[in-house]
Design a protein around this motif. Sequence first.
Motif, PDB file in Angstrom:
ATOM      1  N   ARG A   1       0.835  -1.211   0.000  1.00  0.00           N
ATOM      2  CA  ARG A   1       0.000   0.000   0.000  1.00  0.00           C
ATOM      3  C   ARG A   1       0.866   1.255   0.000  1.00  0.00           C
ATOM      4  N   HIS A   2       0.315   2.294  -0.576  1.00  0.00           N
ATOM      5  CA  HIS A   2       0.965   3.601  -0.447  1.00  0.00           C
ATOM      6  C   HIS A   2       0.008   4.460   0.384  1.00  0.00           C
TER       7      HIS A   2
ATOM      8  N   MET B   1      -2.133   7.362   2.203  1.00  0.00           N
ATOM      9  CA  MET B   1      -2.712   8.597   1.681  1.00  0.00           C
ATOM     10  C   MET B   1      -1.783   9.779   1.966  1.00  0.00           C
TER      11      MET B   1
ATOM     12  N   VAL C   1      -6.109   5.837  -5.370  1.00  0.00           N
ATOM     13  CA  VAL C   1      -7.311   6.189  -4.617  1.00  0.00           C
ATOM     14  C   VAL C   1      -7.191   7.681  -4.302  1.00  0.00           C
TER      15      VAL C   1
ATOM     16  N   TRP D   1       1.561   1.225  10.851  1.00  0.00           N
ATOM     17  CA  TRP D   1       1.092  -0.015  10.242  1.00  0.00           C
ATOM     18  C   TRP D   1       1.888  -1.173  10.811  1.00  0.00           C
TER      19      TRP D   1
ATOM     20  N   TYR E   1      -5.371  10.450   9.187  1.00  0.00           N
ATOM     21  CA  TYR E   1      -6.222  10.120   8.040  1.00  0.00           C
ATOM     22  C   TYR E   1      -7.490   9.402   8.510  1.00  0.00           C
TER      23      TYR E   1
ATOM     24  N   ARG F   1     -13.948   8.410  -0.916  1.00  0.00           N
ATOM     25  CA  ARG F   1     -12.783   8.287  -1.787  1.00  0.00           C
ATOM     26  C   ARG F   1     -13.209   7.706  -3.114  1.00  0.00           C
TER      27      ARG F   1
ATOM     28  N   GLY G   1      -3.998   1.241  -2.877  1.00  0.00           N
ATOM     29  CA  GLY G   1      -4.303   0.094  -2.019  1.00  0.00           C
ATOM     30  C   GLY G   1      -3.336  -1.057  -2.248  1.00  0.00           C
ATOM     31  N   MET G   2      -3.608  -2.118  -1.553  1.00  0.00           N
ATOM     32  CA  MET G   2      -2.820  -3.348  -1.661  1.00  0.00           C
ATOM     33  C   MET G   2      -2.925  -3.946  -3.045  1.00  0.00           C
TER      34      MET G   2
HETATM   35  N1  LIG Z   1      -3.907   4.798   8.322  1.00  0.00           N
HETATM   36  C1  LIG Z   1      -3.757   5.172   7.048  1.00  0.00           C
HETATM   37  N2  LIG Z   1      -3.040   6.289   6.749  1.00  0.00           N
HETATM   38  C2  LIG Z   1      -2.883   6.665   5.483  1.00  0.00           C
HETATM   39  N3  LIG Z   1      -3.399   5.989   4.433  1.00  0.00           N
HETATM   40  C3  LIG Z   1      -4.115   4.880   4.666  1.00  0.00           C
HETATM   41  C4  LIG Z   1      -4.324   4.399   5.981  1.00  0.00           C
HETATM   42  N4  LIG Z   1      -5.061   3.263   5.881  1.00  0.00           N
HETATM   43  C5  LIG Z   1      -5.275   3.031   4.569  1.00  0.00           C
HETATM   44  N5  LIG Z   1      -4.723   3.991   3.829  1.00  0.00           N
HETATM   45  C6  LIG Z   1      -4.731   4.123   2.367  1.00  0.00           C
HETATM   46  O1  LIG Z   1      -6.044   4.097   1.878  1.00  0.00           O
HETATM   47  C7  LIG Z   1      -6.046   3.637   0.540  1.00  0.00           C
HETATM   48  C8  LIG Z   1      -6.963   2.471   0.365  1.00  0.00           C
HETATM   49  O2  LIG Z   1      -6.378   1.339   0.963  1.00  0.00           O
HETATM   50  P1  LIG Z   1      -6.945  -0.137   0.924  1.00  0.00           P
HETATM   51  O3  LIG Z   1      -5.854  -1.106   1.134  1.00  0.00           O
HETATM   52  O4  LIG Z   1      -8.123  -0.233   1.822  1.00  0.00           O
HETATM   53  O5  LIG Z   1      -7.350  -0.278  -0.587  1.00  0.00           O
HETATM   54  P2  LIG Z   1      -8.741  -0.445  -1.240  1.00  0.00           P
HETATM   55  O6  LIG Z   1      -8.432  -0.217  -2.652  1.00  0.00           O
HETATM   56  O7  LIG Z   1      -9.750   0.397  -0.560  1.00  0.00           O
HETATM   57  O8  LIG Z   1      -8.999  -1.960  -0.984  1.00  0.00           O
HETATM   58  P3  LIG Z   1     -10.325  -2.670  -0.453  1.00  0.00           P
HETATM   59  O9  LIG Z   1     -11.007  -3.116  -1.679  1.00  0.00           O
HETATM   60  O10 LIG Z   1      -9.749  -3.747   0.396  1.00  0.00           O
HETATM   61  O11 LIG Z   1     -11.082  -1.673   0.376  1.00  0.00           O
HETATM   62  C9  LIG Z   1      -4.594   3.288   0.240  1.00  0.00           C
HETATM   63  O12 LIG Z   1      -3.966   4.366  -0.357  1.00  0.00           O
HETATM   64  C10 LIG Z   1      -4.055   3.008   1.621  1.00  0.00           C
HETATM   65  O13 LIG Z   1      -2.667   3.073   1.601  1.00  0.00           O
END
Ligand SMILES: Nc1ncnc2c1ncn2[C@@H]1O[C@H](COP(=O)(O)OP(=O)(O)OP(=O)(O)O)[C@@H](O)[C@H]1O
Length: 369
Positions: free
Chosen positions: A202-203, A205, A238, A256, A270, A276, A298-299
């Motif tokens: 993940r990257h 936010m 995202v 994390w 965040y 989003r 995301g992942m």
């Molecule tokens: N605590 C946090 N601080 C900053 N960014 C976060 C945090 N938690 C999640 N994110 C970011 O939110 C975004 C969405 O992450 P996530 O892994 O939930 O992906 P997703 O595409 O929503 O997947 P899913 O289908 O599982 O919901 C990513 O950019 C993730 O790095």
Amino acid sequence: MLVCVRTCVRACVCVLPSAPLTYGQQTFLLLYLSSVFTGSYTGLLPDRNMSRAADRLRLLINHLDPSPASIVSFIPYTFETDLLTPEQRVFYEENGFLLIKNLVSEEDIDRFRKAFERICRQEVKVPGLVVMRDVAIAKSEFVPDQKAVSKLQDFQEDPELFRYCSLPQILKYVECFTGPNIMAMHTMLINKPPDAGKKTSRHPMHQDLHYFPFRPADRIVCSWTAMEKVTRQNGCLVVLPGTHQGTLQEHDYPEWEGGVNKMYHGVRGYDPQQPRVHLEMEKGDTVFFHPLLIHGSGMNQTQGFRKAISCHYASGDCYYIDVKGTTQENIENEALDIAVRKYGVEGDVHFKDVWMIRGRLVQGERLSL
Ligand SMILES: Nc1ncnc2c1ncn2[C@@H]1O[C@H](COP(=O)(O)OP(=O)(O)OP(=O)(O)O)[C@@H](O)[C@H]1O
Ligand SMILES: CC(C)CC(=O)SCCNC(=O)CCNC(=O)[C@H](O)C(C)(C)COP(=O)(O)OP(=O)(O)OC[C@H]1O[C@@H](n2cnc3c(N)ncnc32)[C@H](O)[C@@H]1OP(=O)(O)O
Ligand SMILES: O=C(O)CCC(=O)C(=O)O
Ligand SMILES: [Fe+2]
Ligand SMILES: [Mg+2]
């Protein structure tokens, strides 16, 4: 001309109810004006806050003045260049990003992919290039293969990859945000690996401006091109629409459990509940976004490496700022630590120098960067 514009704005407003304008009415007015005046007054942005929108319109009519400063204050984020449609301009002004489908050809992307593979196989050595591995595998044995590489950074000395930054169809859009003098400041090829099980792919936010000691923010833009189909499944971008209208926030490493990659700071506090938008894209689709737009990815839950190529551009007349005493001090310190190790320089190296050596002119004149 001015009289004509004023009359026309008044005429438009007269046919609208005196009560707050609806979103649709504002859009209509905006499009009407831009079709009559070839975009000069497309600064009449629709506003979700309907009464504020009506006030802004009244203000514009009362102080109608065609000076560049007054136009810029109503259309802060884009320039008129005949390329963006009024709808696209409004979209960027409102949301802080703009997705253009099918902007980069298959042939070009396949060439970038080959150049990337040659670098991974260590067949070429590129001065200044940073090759990153995902933190989850950073300590495992080195394999000279794309499977070990999560990101290339600073490919400005690789002529084939850098071709991306000079593609005319990209620069035509970039010019709408930066103006005609364009510097390529920061380049990346992101090869998001299949998640190793710790969510380190993940990257968090973040706002890209956190990394940049230059301003003004509105004259900086990122172009990000999908090198293959990107989906929620493989970790697409995202974004939080409209956040470019806010200010630069404090950034830190997110807490994390599985760890986080070096320099992957996230906005502090965040709130995952915020609305989003997942930007699913096809190969060649390109998104342009503002450096204050909060975004991440995301992942990667697939077995493939999700590839994208990107460049941050800034206007040639942006200027450097001193980030001492600001929220950016933490990233300055980290960047300087890495630069000292990378270039073997001691002591008197400044954040600004790290950026000056990366920047390359791609259009017009190099002024202050
Ligand atoms: N605590 C946090 N601080 C900053 N960014 C976060 C945090 N938690 C999640 N994110 C970011 O939110 C975004 C969405 O992450 P996530 O892994 O939930 O992906 P997703 O595409 O929503 O997947 P899913 O289908 O599982 O919901 C990513 O950019 C993730 O790095
Ligand atoms: C707008 C834009 C700027 C936004 C962003 O892009 S945010 C991300 C920015 N990322 C960067 O700027 C890249 C930072 N990374 C780097 O500079 C490098 O990859 C380094 C982290 C310095 C590692 O490079 P290098 O020294 O060549 O690699 P080594 O394999 O010898 O490892 C040295 C020590 O670093 C560790 N490491 C390597 N990769 C990562 C990683 N991804 N995350 C965290 N730690 C990492 C590695 O484990 C090793 O640690 P030790 O064994 O010394 O303890
Ligand atoms: O491609 C991604 O996952 C996003 C990368 C990004 O936002 C960045 O490096 O600044
Ligand atoms: Fe980013
Ligand atoms: Mg999620």
